[in-house]
Design an enzyme around this catalytic site. Structure first.
Site, PDB file in Angstrom:
ATOM      1  N   HIS A   1       4.364  -0.168  -9.799  1.00 38.42           N
ATOM      2  CA  HIS A   1       4.209  -0.981  -8.592  1.00 38.42           C
ATOM      3  C   HIS A   1       3.793  -2.391  -8.958  1.00 38.42           C
ATOM      4  O   HIS A   1       3.382  -2.648 -10.092  1.00 38.42           O
ATOM      5  CB  HIS A   1       3.226  -0.345  -7.610  1.00 38.42           C
TER       6      HIS A   1
ATOM      7  N   ASP B   1      -4.133  -3.298 -13.555  1.00 41.54           N
ATOM      8  CA  ASP B   1      -3.592  -2.486 -12.470  1.00 41.54           C
ATOM      9  C   ASP B   1      -2.968  -3.365 -11.406  1.00 41.54           C
ATOM     10  O   ASP B   1      -3.697  -3.914 -10.577  1.00 41.54           O
ATOM     11  CB  ASP B   1      -4.717  -1.634 -11.884  1.00 41.54           C
TER      12      ASP B   1
ATOM     13  N   GLU C   1       1.591   0.101  -3.275  1.00 43.55           N
ATOM     14  CA  GLU C   1       1.028   1.336  -3.854  1.00 43.55           C
ATOM     15  C   GLU C   1      -0.448   1.409  -3.559  1.00 43.55           C
ATOM     16  O   GLU C   1      -1.003   2.469  -3.299  1.00 43.55           O
ATOM     17  CB  GLU C   1       1.274   1.348  -5.368  1.00 43.55           C
ATOM     18  N   GLU C   2      -1.094   0.238  -3.607  1.00 41.44           N
ATOM     19  CA  GLU C   2      -2.545   0.209  -3.453  1.00 41.44           C
ATOM     20  C   GLU C   2      -2.995   0.614  -2.050  1.00 41.44           C
ATOM     21  O   GLU C   2      -4.153   0.923  -1.834  1.00 41.44           O
ATOM     22  CB  GLU C   2      -3.092  -1.178  -3.805  1.00 41.44           C
TER      23      GLU C   2
ATOM     24  N   ASP D   1       1.776   3.202 -14.024  1.00 46.26           N
ATOM     25  CA  ASP D   1       1.080   2.302 -13.097  1.00 46.26           C
ATOM     26  C   ASP D   1       0.538   1.183 -13.980  1.00 46.26           C
ATOM     27  O   ASP D   1       1.292   0.314 -14.399  1.00 46.26           O
ATOM     28  CB  ASP D   1       0.010   3.137 -12.372  1.00 46.26           C
TER      29      ASP D   1
ATOM     30  N   HIS E   1      -9.977  -3.199  -9.946  1.00 47.35           N
ATOM     31  CA  HIS E   1      -9.903  -3.698  -8.561  1.00 47.35           C
ATOM     32  C   HIS E   1     -10.914  -4.810  -8.260  1.00 47.35           C
ATOM     33  O   HIS E   1     -11.272  -5.042  -7.110  1.00 47.35           O
ATOM     34  CB  HIS E   1     -10.075  -2.548  -7.548  1.00 47.35           C
TER      35      HIS E   1
HETATM   36 ZN   LIG Z   1      -2.027   0.749  -9.630  1.00 53.49          ZN
END
Ligand SMILES: [Zn+2]
Length: 755
Positions: free
Chosen positions: A368, A378, A415-416, A444, A541
């Site tokens: 993604h 990520d 995706e998140e 990912d 994140h």
């Molecule tokens: Zn991810």
């Protein structure tokens, strides 16, 4: 012909010209392309010596192409701006991926869906009693890392997507990780969370599960925080001095119950096309009912150090330098959230390399592109690896290569949020995928360190082992497999002893939730895997998951990004071109038997003997039947295949008239009779589908796989329907679920009959 040594010298020269050493890429990078020869099986599973001769040339060529310096360039471009799904930053990244695919000659397209996303307008959290302290502070700028200076106010706020708006002031209770057993313990201690704000630490569970548990217990709201015990200073140096999370980093994310059904909350089970029917938001079952806000450790400390009440139970003390207490009344917090949910476009970027023999068969590579801020790990590391895999495949095409089956690159959006882009696509093309998708190779994040980690359906592990044997581990110069096999003790869920290898068993995880393989495996019955080079990573994140973090700590030199490109592409080339699909269901059958054995702990003895024991016996039959198929693949690999499979006049697979077949498929001799390969491949593809049940798991009909589903924690739950019935003590339901499982095992067994 060149020798390995002279090829390495040439590559070194080429790499010097392309990348320049000023960027500090270690000199040994140029040899990363060369496979560690001694460890490679002569012929990988699924090929014969004849068919592999042509394949081997293309594989060798493929492995030469991925380049660390290019991965670095991609990552820099992908992480220039924050790119939350549906925002202009996201659209910019979409265009970049599209342009790169186009440059590779891959004919990309942008596939749009309109889905419910969520954004913050205002996030204010304040401690109001016994003192007034402003919380929910932005993550501080790190000197020397310009990207940490955020201009968009949305990016500075701590928020969780889909949290309802709120304006409430309540006393705070500390609930450890906020899991069911934590609340049970609080109940025993006589501490009520009713109508209070619960303060839970992150980890040991997904934030959506924590929110649902808090909601069920009657909490008015939930604050989650990053306790340093999990991702901060006790683990090692913190950013910018090390890879772990500094005290003021916080973890964004979605708070949603996608373990009930993923995808757009307003179209559960059907695709969010422009004309799709949409639920009114109040009917969406996966949206949380109570507000959630994430805080940094530093902000949470302001609350924790003032909490009164009894000291916490054993195991609840985190790593902040204070005595953790349960709280109850004296400390009050005001939470004011203004959130906006809106239906908005998202964009998957898709590319197809058409197969020339079986174009309808799909080998899917998924990743993604949306991120909470920059998302260098990520997911941009995975996107960079995918771009480099795509470039290498494109180069092969230019040199005359055509795959036997179609290779699909799916670069998903949102995706998140709820695995949204992949889920909508997987729902839209469910029939096609159930019939024709061979495998889903999901990456990912590709890189936050050097430890190769894979979660997969068991049938895929031998193919992963063989690919890992053919790719060099950049730091040690040995194979990725060698290093992987040394990790057996840590974090392994299951392990697989590689026949004939001295290196010992490799650990592998099971697929639960939390990335884009879900719709493929758990909804459509496509064998799937998820892989990453893992490492110390405490900035997940947060704003600090950025390019500078990656350059300094995650993958200095970017060689693991390139190693992932090689692994990923090699697996794709093998699944796309193998005569026989390299799937080993004897390992799968053994695994399922082990999960059934494990139910002895929760099943009444008579139920276990009468109902589960026969299922274990059936797994033994399945294992035996599958072992015969694996033996056929082994015989095919060594060229000693029995007479009925010998083709009189060569040819691989079902030749199609009118399709130009490129060199690798013009096998002069050998090859299974087309009908025989087709039938055996169809049987192998039927295996994963056999484990689906059209009615799905009780209460979660979207999840049709009877062996794997996600828990609310995102961990894998094995035999979900049967296990949940037993855990609930509902033996009637357990018997029904056992019957469904028996029917599934019968289907799996029947598909292999006769081989
Ligand atoms: Zn991810």
């Amino acid at each position: 012909m060149r020798t390995r040594a002279s090829l390495a010298v040439l590559l070194l020269l080429a790499a010097c010209q392309v990348s320049g050493w000023s960027r500090g890429i270690p000199r040994r990078a140029a040899t990363d392309a060369a496979p560690p020869a001694a460890e490679i099986s002569a012929v990988p599973l699924g090929f014969s010596p004849e068919s592999y001769a042509a394949q081997a040339r293309w594989e060798k060529r493929f492995l030469e192409i991925p380049d660390a310096a290019r991965c670095e360039k991609y990552l820099r471009r992908l992480t220039r701006q924050p790119h939350v799904a549906g925002t202009p930053g996201d659209r910019r990244v979409v265009q970049y991926i599209y342009d790169e695919f186009k440059r590779d000659g891959l004919n990309p397209e942008i596939v749009e869906y309109r889905v419910l996303l969520s954004y913050p307008k205002q996030v204010a959290v304040e401690l109001v009693e016994p003192a007034r302290v402003k919380l929910a502070n932005p993550e501080p700028v790190i000197p020397g890392d310009q990207d940490t200076r955020l201009s968009d106010p949305m990016m500075q706020m701590p928020w969780t997507a889909y949290s309802p708006s709120a304006d409430l002031t309540r006393p705070v209770v500390y609930v450890n990780y906020g899991n069911a057993e934590d609340y049970e313990q609080l109940e025993k201690l006589g501490v009520s969370v009713k109508n209070k704000i619960v303060l839970a630490r992150y980890f040991h569970g997904y934030r959506g599960g924590k929110s649902l548990e808090a909601e069920r217990r009657g909490a008015a709201g939930i604050i989650v925080f990053s306790d340093p015990a999990e991702d901060g200073a006790p683990r090692g140096k913190t950013y910018p001095d090390g890879p772990w999370g500094p005290p003021r980093h916080f973890q964004r994310g979605a708070v949603v119950y996608d373990f009930l059904v993923p995808g757009d909350p307003l179209t559960p089970g059907w695709p969010s096309t422009s004309t799709a029917r949409r639920l009114p938001p109040e009917d969406a079952k996966i949206l949380p009912k109570i507000p959630m806000v994430p805080l940094s450790a530093a902000d949470a400390e302001e609350i924790l150090k003032r909490l009164d009440g009894p000291e916490v139970p054993k195991g609840w003390q985190g790593a902040l330098a204070l005595t953790y207490r349960l709280g109850g009344d004296a400390v009050k917090v005001h939470v004011a959230l203004q959130m906006e949910n809106r239906v908005t476009p998202i964009w998957n970027v898709m590319a197809r390399i058409p197969g020339c023999v079986e174009p309808e068969k799909l080998v899917i590579l998924g990743n993604h592109h949306d991120a909470w801020v920059y998302g260098a790990v990520d997911p941009a590391s995975g996107t960079a690896s995918m771009l480099e895999t795509a470039r290498a495949l494109g180069q092969l095409l230019k040199e005359g290569f055509r795959p036997r089956r179609t290779i699909v690159l799916g670069n998903w959006d949102a995706e998140e949020y709820t695995l949204t882009g992949s889920t909508e696509w997987g729902e839209q093309f469910a029939d096609d995928l159930r019939q024709h998708a061979v495998v889903c190779l999901n990456v990912d994040a590709s890189t936050s360190g050097q430890d190769f980690t894979v979660a997969a359906v068991p049938a895929l592990i031998p193919a992963v082992v063989e690919a890992a044997q053919a790719v060099r581990d950049p730091a040690t110069g040995r194979s990725v497999y060698q290093r992987w096999a040394e990790r057996r003790a840590e974090r392994s869920v299951r392990s697989y002893a590689v026949p004939g290898s001295a290196a010992g068993p490799v650990p592998f995880g099971l697929l639960g939730g939390g990335s884009d393989y879900m719709v493929f495996l758990q909804h459509n019955g496509v064998p799937a895997l998820d892989m990453v080079f893992d490492g110390p990573y405490g900035v997940y994140h947060s704003v600090y998951d950025d390019f500078a973090w990656m350059e300094r700590f995650g993958d200095p030199g970017f060689r693991y990004h390139a190693a992932m490109s090689r692994l990923w592409g090699l697996l794709a080339l093998r699944f796309a071109n193998a005569d026989l699909l390299p799937l080993d269901y004897s390992i799968y059958a053994r695994e399922v038997a082990a999960y059934l054995e494990g139910l002895e702990k929760i099943a009444p003895a008579s139920f276990f003997t009468d109902t589960i024991r026969p299922l274990i016996e059936k797994c033994r039959d399945w294992q035996e039947a599958a072992a015969k198929v694996t033996a056929t693949l082994e015989a095919w690999r060594t060229g000693t295949v029995a007479a009925p499979f010998r083709a009189p006049n060569g040819g691989l697979g079902a030749w199609r008239t009118g399709i130009e077949v490129a060199a690798p498929f013009r096998a002069p001799n050998g090859g299974l009779k087309p009908a025989a390969t087709d039938a055996l491949n169809a049987a192998l593809m039927a295996e994963e589908r056999a484990l689906l049940d059209d009615e799905g798991i009780p209460g979660r009909p979207w999840f049709r796989h009877l062996v794997y589903a996600p828990l609310a924690s995102y961990e894998a739950e094995t035999l979900p329907g049967l296990r949940e019935a037993l855990e609930a003590g509902d033996l009637d339901r357990a018997r029904q679920q056992a019957a469904r499982l028996r029917a599934a095992l019968d289907r799996a067994l029947a598909a292999l009959a006769g081989y």
